[in-house]
Scaffold this motif. Sequence first.
Motif, PDB file in Angstrom:
ATOM      1  N   PHE A 144      -2.672  -4.772   0.486  1.00 53.35           N
ATOM      2  CA  PHE A 144      -3.293  -3.415   0.761  1.00 53.35           C
ATOM      3  C   PHE A 144      -2.991  -2.416   1.226  1.00 53.35           C
ATOM      4  N   ALA A 145      -1.876  -2.586   2.113  1.00 53.33           N
ATOM      5  CA  ALA A 145      -1.240  -1.365   2.890  1.00 53.33           C
ATOM      6  C   ALA A 145      -0.510  -0.461   1.819  1.00 53.33           C
ATOM      7  N   ARG A 146      -1.315   1.406   2.054  1.00 53.89           N
ATOM      8  CA  ARG A 146      -0.434   2.101   1.270  1.00 53.89           C
ATOM      9  C   ARG A 146      -1.363   1.966  -0.078  1.00 53.89           C
ATOM     10  N   SER A 147      -2.486   1.675   0.189  1.00 54.20           N
ATOM     11  CA  SER A 147      -2.794   1.035  -1.399  1.00 54.20           C
ATOM     12  C   SER A 147      -4.146   2.353  -1.004  1.00 54.20           C
ATOM     13  N   ALA A 148      -5.174   2.206  -2.277  1.00 54.96           N
ATOM     14  CA  ALA A 148      -6.146   2.897  -2.073  1.00 54.96           C
ATOM     15  C   ALA A 148      -7.102   2.163  -1.825  1.00 54.96           C
ATOM     16  N   LEU A 149      -7.522   0.562  -1.842  1.00 58.87           N
ATOM     17  CA  LEU A 149      -8.428  -0.063  -1.393  1.00 58.87           C
ATOM     18  C   LEU A 149      -8.164  -0.327   0.220  1.00 58.87           C
ATOM     19  N   GLU A 150      -9.195   0.587   0.800  1.00 61.57           N
ATOM     20  CA  GLU A 150      -8.720  -0.445   2.693  1.00 61.57           C
ATOM     21  C   GLU A 150     -10.191  -1.586   2.555  1.00 61.57           C
ATOM     22  N   ALA A 151      -8.282  -2.130   3.296  1.00 62.11           N
ATOM     23  CA  ALA A 151      -9.087  -3.967   3.470  1.00 62.11           C
ATOM     24  C   ALA A 151      -9.528  -3.767   5.313  1.00 62.11           C
TER      25      ALA A 151
END
Length: 282
Positions: A144-151
Amino acid sequence: MATVGLLHPGEMGAAVGGCLVTAGHTVLWDPAGRSRATTGRALAAELTGTSLDSVVSRSSVIFSVCPPHAALDVARQVAATGFGGVYVDANAISVATAALVASAVTAAGAVYVDGGIIGPPPENTGRTRLYLCGERAAEVRALFARSALEARIAEGAHGEPYAASAVKMAYAAWTKGTGALLLACRALARAEGVERTLLEEWGLSQPALRAQSERSADAAAAKGWRWVAEMEEIAASMAAAGLPPEFHQAAAEIFDRASHADEPSAGVAPGAGLDTVLSALT
């Protein structure tokens, strides 16, 4: 970049899949038997439709994002195919149910990663977090790097293998549980003929509660059917921890009743579903 399977893209699942797509991954899903609304969400998120066998054979990671009552059935369905990759259960389930899911998929050769989503469907950065736990959780987080979802990695004090599910249960016990309590309070006031006086008192001492109760009613009418099982999972979590489960058992009943109210039409003002929900409760 990875090929990821997604079962099944409801409102939350499609948004999670969309985050994976924006991160550069290919996301597969099985459209067989799914509704037009589900298909529309999947297309909007640029997910790739294919058969379940193809999802399993082509994916190195499979995400389960479904209503809580279906989590174990989905896991068993995937296990029956002999899937040997990473299986991420990101559903609102208790630790006990997570253990059953893990047992099903690992017996077939998969690696289990526990997950829990907190926040709305991740369409904007900074609003939604995916908590993860397990030996390959860091690999899933990196997807999920650089996506709107923070993992994030969920860590228990004693290395609990289902820490992500435990976090989700504790968090939703408050956010959704208090919504059910607020609806019950307002329904009681209406049943006793003192709703106007209660609203006046809220205006003096708890000015946010009137609008909050209206939002809770709209949400319960639209999603109460899904939250019934979530409240039951929280009740089971409370009981397993030696805490009273009855509050969230009652919340499950509140949401079950609310789910039978007429859902507000799209585009109407917030709070439009209040009367139908309160009528359904009593």
